[in-house]
Design a protein around this motif. Structure first.
Motif, PDB file in Angstrom:
ATOM      1  N   ASP A  46       0.812  -1.219   0.000  1.00 55.88           N
ATOM      2  CA  ASP A  46       0.000   0.000   0.000  1.00 55.88           C
ATOM      3  C   ASP A  46       0.840   1.261   0.000  1.00 55.88           C
ATOM      4  O   ASP A  46       0.566   2.201  -0.711  1.00 55.88           O
ATOM      5  N   ASP A  47       1.813   1.278   0.860  1.00 50.17           N
ATOM      6  CA  ASP A  47       2.530   2.528   1.080  1.00 50.17           C
ATOM      7  C   ASP A  47       3.883   2.208   1.663  1.00 50.17           C
ATOM      8  O   ASP A  47       4.007   1.326   2.503  1.00 50.17           O
ATOM      9  N   TYR A  72       3.078  -0.851   4.559  1.00 43.50           N
ATOM     10  CA  TYR A  72       1.880  -1.643   4.801  1.00 43.50           C
ATOM     11  C   TYR A  72       1.717  -2.623   3.642  1.00 43.50           C
ATOM     12  O   TYR A  72       1.561  -2.204   2.498  1.00 43.50           O
ATOM     13  N   ARG A 100      -7.257   2.070   5.157  1.00 43.58           N
ATOM     14  CA  ARG A 100      -6.406   1.803   3.986  1.00 43.58           C
ATOM     15  C   ARG A 100      -7.084   0.800   3.050  1.00 43.58           C
ATOM     16  O   ARG A 100      -7.041   0.952   1.829  1.00 43.58           O
ATOM     17  N   HIS A 149      -9.767   2.498   1.039  1.00 46.04           N
ATOM     18  CA  HIS A 149      -9.153   3.323  -0.020  1.00 46.04           C
ATOM     19  C   HIS A 149      -8.661   2.449  -1.168  1.00 46.04           C
ATOM     20  O   HIS A 149      -8.828   2.808  -2.339  1.00 46.04           O
ATOM     21  N   ARG A 150      -8.054   1.293  -0.838  1.00 49.99           N
ATOM     22  CA  ARG A 150      -7.580   0.371  -1.868  1.00 49.99           C
ATOM     23  C   ARG A 150      -8.738  -0.093  -2.743  1.00 49.99           C
ATOM     24  O   ARG A 150      -8.650  -0.089  -3.970  1.00 49.99           O
TER      25      ARG A 150
END
Length: 182
Positions: free
Chosen positions: A76-77, A130, A165, A168-169
């Protein structure tokens, strides 16, 4: 692997199944000495090497939590906060933040400290990431993961942020699919 077919187990609490595992069960910490072979021309360790170390840590966490093979489905990030240099001791810390039906979000913190620092200075937080891992069976098909038991207020915070998260994904994936006419 996709993560859109994964339904959250729901926030753990009373009535959690006996197969559920506490967040502390699969925590992993690994340490590495950074060598010149991992460095760029400035003497900094390549960001890709740090991603690889974080992914290795997340993989160990995921496999411990689900009791078998788990594969990286998404990153993710990854925030790089400070450089890592040749000779630094890099430590990674990972734990399951969220567990769904077949997937898990695993958070990894990366810290570095010069190997020859006689003052035992505090390590520097150099990166965080993440990862989403999916548990797989022998044929590579997704399989169930144990629910996660949240033990501390920090675990509850991590769960809530992981759900944000995830939302959002999934929203990003849906938006991209709709823009392509799918």
């Amino acid at each position: 692997m996709t993560t859109d077919d994964v339904r959250p187990a729901g926030p753990p609490g009373a009535g959690t199944p006996a197969s559920a595992l506490p967040s502390s069960f699969a925590r992993v910490s690994l340490a590495y000495l950074m060598r010149s072979v991992e460095a760029n021309l400035l003497g900094n360790i390549h960001g890709g090497e740090i991603v690889k170390l974080a992914d290795t840590t997340a993989g160990a966490v995921g496999q411990r939590h689900c009791g078998g093979p788990a594969v990286t489905a998404a990153l993710d990030d990854m925030a790089f906060l400070a450089p890592v240099h040749v000779g630094d001791i890099v430590r990674t810390y990972g734990q399951v933040n969220w567990a769904g039906r077949t997937s898990m979000e695993i958070g990894v913190r990366v810290e570095a400290q010069p190997w020859n620092d006689p003052r035992d200075e505090a390590a520097v937080h150099v990166a965080s990431a993440y990862f989403v891992f999916v548990a797989v069976d022998a044929d590579g098909a997704p399989r169930a993961v144990p629910p996660l038991v949240l033990e501390t207020p920090e675990d509850h915070r991590r769960w809530r942020e992981a759900e944000i998260r995830r939302a959002h994904r999934l929203a990003r994936k849906a938006e991209i699919a709709s823009s392509r006419g799918h």
